[in-house]
Enzyme design. Structure first.
Site, PDB file in Angstrom:
ATOM      1  N   GLU A  45       0.831  -1.203   0.000  1.00 25.40           N
ATOM      2  CA  GLU A  45       0.000   0.000   0.000  1.00 25.40           C
ATOM      3  C   GLU A  45       0.867   1.255   0.000  1.00 25.40           C
ATOM      4  O   GLU A  45       1.842   1.354   0.748  1.00 25.40           O
ATOM      5  CB  GLU A  45      -0.906  -0.025   1.238  1.00 25.40           C
ATOM      6  CG  GLU A  45      -1.919   1.097   1.315  1.00 25.40           C
ATOM      7  CD  GLU A  45      -2.874   0.938   2.482  1.00 25.40           C
ATOM      8  OE1 GLU A  45      -3.877   1.664   2.528  1.00 25.40           O
ATOM      9  OE2 GLU A  45      -2.623   0.087   3.367  1.00 25.40           O
ATOM     10  N   LYS A 114      -9.179   3.418  -2.666  1.00 21.73           N
ATOM     11  CA  LYS A 114      -9.579   2.642  -1.488  1.00 21.73           C
ATOM     12  C   LYS A 114     -10.989   3.030  -1.076  1.00 21.73           C
ATOM     13  O   LYS A 114     -11.341   4.210  -1.030  1.00 21.73           O
ATOM     14  CB  LYS A 114      -8.596   2.892  -0.345  1.00 21.73           C
ATOM     15  CG  LYS A 114      -8.709   1.934   0.828  1.00 21.73           C
ATOM     16  CD  LYS A 114      -7.539   2.117   1.793  1.00 21.73           C
ATOM     17  CE  LYS A 114      -7.555   1.091   2.907  1.00 21.73           C
ATOM     18  NZ  LYS A 114      -6.371   1.226   3.798  1.00 21.73           N
ATOM     19  N   CYS A 175      -5.674  -3.297   1.960  1.00 18.20           N
ATOM     20  CA  CYS A 175      -5.436  -3.402   3.398  1.00 18.20           C
ATOM     21  C   CYS A 175      -6.704  -3.620   4.221  1.00 18.20           C
ATOM     22  O   CYS A 175      -7.235  -4.721   4.258  1.00 18.20           O
ATOM     23  CB  CYS A 175      -4.682  -2.175   3.898  1.00 18.20           C
ATOM     24  SG  CYS A 175      -3.887  -2.445   5.511  1.00 18.20           S
ATOM     25  N   SER A 356      20.909  -1.364  33.906  1.00 18.03           N
ATOM     26  CA  SER A 356      20.791  -1.384  35.366  1.00 18.03           C
ATOM     27  C   SER A 356      20.944  -2.770  35.964  1.00 18.03           C
ATOM     28  O   SER A 356      21.072  -2.902  37.175  1.00 18.03           O
ATOM     29  CB  SER A 356      19.427  -0.823  35.770  1.00 18.03           C
ATOM     30  OG  SER A 356      18.388  -1.724  35.379  1.00 18.03           O
TER      31      SER A 356
END
Length: 700
Positions: A45, A114, A175, A356
């Site tokens: 896309e 789309k 999509c 850490s």
């Protein structure tokens, strides 16, 4: 029969607004598709400009440069004799659309906008694009002059249409249309369309891949057909990692697939399939349903065949089994690929991490180590682009990595920032892990800087704050913890800027953060401490998943130091030790266990729960371990912490998006940051329910 077709789809590592690089990768994928014998190539896309352009879609430049790139594609001899399907933004009648452009031999066949937009979670397509709402309608689109000069066309079809070749028909989905309950492939299939394509920019989330695969398999299980899926890959400029998984399916079975995580910029998946298999499948299951459709698809005819007449001996691809990654493997691979894209595209010389010796910073370190493993494997597999990028990052044109540990020493610097409140145990754990992964490790003591800052405060005010353990108030205690944390952030950036300079190398280092999603949710971190970094690969991952990930790394990478880290209680080490031992733990400070926070986080975001509805759900979920009164206390405590600290999320370090309950305020979880932290009305509703429950118990 002459009905076998060879089709290609791909995953491309595109980068927003990198028109030159994006065009090169598109051409490379077409070249590979043709070499594999394909007659149709599908791409991701918005692949020409990159999916994540965001508000750059408003700019006329983005539209102009997209057409310039399209012109380059049309003119290239690489794109001849194959139908090319590419994605780009197009403005039609002054309305901006997210489009697919299909072309063949310097002629544009159709433009398909789309129709169903992605507009939830991390997606905001309605901000930049309008959906094409004219079902089965096609209009004329007047091409820009630069395209007319190449194609010889003034107008081309624009709208909801399908492509009819001499031997089949091809319909497009984009999509989110696949995820919609009224997906276009349903009606297209009932109208006889045999090949469906889906061009996506679908991002990675933990435990999501199976949903995508099942949707694609189901799409052709219901009514038959061939389904091609293309997806973007990599970090194209923000928090998301697009995770490939290009695939081809037929009649509910996947027959070809690409990798979910990979350092390859271009991956092409090709499959040969028999259209007669689609006819046979539909002939038995769907034929009665495929008659009498009121609105047939608008077909654009093209004088081209995907098949040849002499294909009797052409083998077809057979179904394969999809092996999904475990969540631990996903954490090892997805953020590692994202970090590499960010590093090579940022122009920096490596990473710096305050280590850490706890679970969170160790998880970040293991992800960097995993990145080095992937890089060495890619170089071993002759990935020339990866080797070129590695050499550029380390500043040595002749360098070739020998192993992950050696590469890690060049790319990764870790530092343990000790204070008078730090234990020898955490110092040893950080040193041991750094030694096993190979990072360049330094020890820094921050006490001088902390006392210097407190000295300034004392000179001005005449007061010297004390820890609670030494008789100080809660406010003093918190301020003393925060100044330590913030000094560490300042020192981290200082060492990131000058460490390579001190070693005689050019460039700087990116500072990595290591706050997990649960700590972000509650605000259990100091604003502008070491959680403030350039990027954070674990900011979207829960503490429980991180612990599982470290257990996986201990075995996968033979990192024995992780066993001691996993066995130790999580602690910030910001308060004085008692007899050399810890006096402070994270879960004690938060008043909640990390396992409880994972549940609460999902209810807040995914289930859309406020305080009252969360209480109503948790009295059932936790009924075996907590009474309604105890549940009420947990819920109230969480929402107080959450609302008091929500302001911290407005400045949180950009994090890899991995969880659907992420509290990221910038793109995903949009909330106010000034709350009435008493929640009077909501908490009163909870209290009323607790009282009602207690009354029922008395009556019994």
């Amino acid at each position: 029969m002459g009905r076998k077709v060879t089709l290609s789809t791909c995953s491309l590592n595109q980068w927003v607004l990198d028109f030159e690089g994006n065009t090169e990768r598109i051409l490379k994928s077409i070249e590979v598709a043709k070499a594999n014998g394909a007659k149709y190539r599908l791409g991701p896309e918005l692949e020409i400009c990159g999916y994540g352009c965001a508000d750059h879609f408003y700019e006329s430049d983005t539209l102009l440069h997209s057409f310039q790139a399209l012109k380059t594609l049309l003119e290239s001899p690489v794109t001849q004799d194959i139908i090319c399907d590419v994605g780009m933004p197009i403005m039609h009648h002054n309305v901006r659309y997210n489009c697919r452009v299909l072309f063949l031999n310097r002629k544009i066949l159709l433009i398909r906008p789309k129709m169903l937009m992605a507009n939830s979670g991390t997606y905001r397509e309605m901000r930049w694009f309008s959906p094409w709402s004219r079902l089965r309608q096609v209009e004329e689109y007047f091409l820009p002059r630069m395209i007319q000069e190449v194609t010889g066309q003034d107008t081309v079809p624009f709208g909801d249409c399908v492509l009819s070749t001499k031997d089949t028909s091809i319909g497009t989905e984009i999509c989110a249309e696949l995820w919609n309950p009224n997906s276009p492939h349903i009606q297209m299939g009932l109208d006889g369309v045999e090949i469906f394509t889906n061009s996506s920019a679908s991002h990675h989330e933990l435990r999501k891949a199976d949903q995508r695969v099942n949707l694609i398999k189901t799409a052709t299980t219901k009514s038959g057909g061939i389904y091609l899926y293309a997806n973007q890959r990599g970090c194209d400029g923000d928090r998301l990692y697009y995770d490939g998984c290009a695939m081809v399916a037929i009649n509910g079975e996947v027959v070809a697939r690409g990798a979910q995580f990979s350092l390859d910029d271009v991956e092409v998946i090709t499959a040969t399939l028999d259209l007669e298999d689609v006819c046979s499948y539909r002939g038995e299951l769907c034929q009665p349903l495929m008659e009498g459709q009121q609105k047939p698809c608008h077909r654009i005819k093209v004088d081209f065949s995907l098949s040849s007449s002499n294909d009797a001996y052409l083998p077809t691809h057979q179904p394969i089994q999809w092996m999904f990654h475990t969540p631990q493997e996903e954490i090892s691979l997805g953020p590692a690929c994202w970090l590499w894209d960010y590093l090579r595209r940022s122009g920096q010389g490596g990473f710096l991490l305050p280590l850490s010796g706890g679970v969170d910073s160790s998880s970040t370190a293991c992800i960097v180590h995993s990145m080095c493993v992937l890089l060495c494997q890619a170089v071993e597999d002759s990935n020339s682009q990866v080797l070129k990028d590695v050499r550029r990052v380390v500043g040595d044109d002749a360098y070739t990595p020998q192993n992950p540990k050696e590469l890690c020493a060049r790319l990764f610097t870790t530092c343990y920032m000790a204070s008078e409140n730090s234990s020898q145990d955490t110092c040893s754990r950080a040193r041991d892990l750094a030694g096993e992964i190979g990072s360049t490790h330094v020890n820094i003591n921050i006490d001088v800087a902390v006392k210097g800052i407190l000295g300034i405060f004392s000179v001005v005010t005449g007061r010297w704050p004390q820890f609670r353990a030494n008789g100080g108030s809660n406010r003093e205690n918190l301020a003393l913890q925060n100044v330590q944390a913030r000094v560490r952030m300042v020192l981290a950036y200082l060492f990131a800027q000058l460490s390579l300079w001190a070693r005689g190398r050019p460039g700087g280092l990116l500072v990595l953060g290591s706050a997990n999603v649960d700590e972000s949710l509650t605000g259990y971190f100091t604003k502008y401490d070491c959680s403030s970094a350039d990027i954070n690969p674990i900011g979207g991952i829960s503490k429980m998943d991180l612990k599982s990930f470290l257990a996986y790394c201990a075995e996968q990478f033979q990192l024995t130091a992780l066993k001691g880290i996993l066995a130790a209680p999580p602690t910030a080490e910001l308060e004085p030790l008692k007899d050399g031992q810890l006096s402070q733990t994270d879960e004690s400070d938060m008043g909640m266990m990390y396992s409880e926070l994972s549940v609460i986080g999902r209810l807040r975001k995914i289930s859309k729960c406020g305080p009252f509805s969360m209480f109503c759900k948790l009295i059932h979920l936790w009924r075996d371990v907590l009474s309604p009164t105890q549940v009420a206390q947990k819920v109230k405590h969480f929402f107080r912490m959450y609302s008091v600290n929500r302001h911290k999320m407005t400045t949180v370090t950009p994090s890899y998006h991995a969880e659907s309950y992420s509290p990221d305020d910038n793109r995903f979880d949009l909330r106010p940051f000034l709350y009435n932290t008493h929640w009077n009305w909501q908490f009163q509703c909870i209290d009323n329910q607790v009282t009602h429950h207690d009354d029922l118990l008395i009556e019994e």
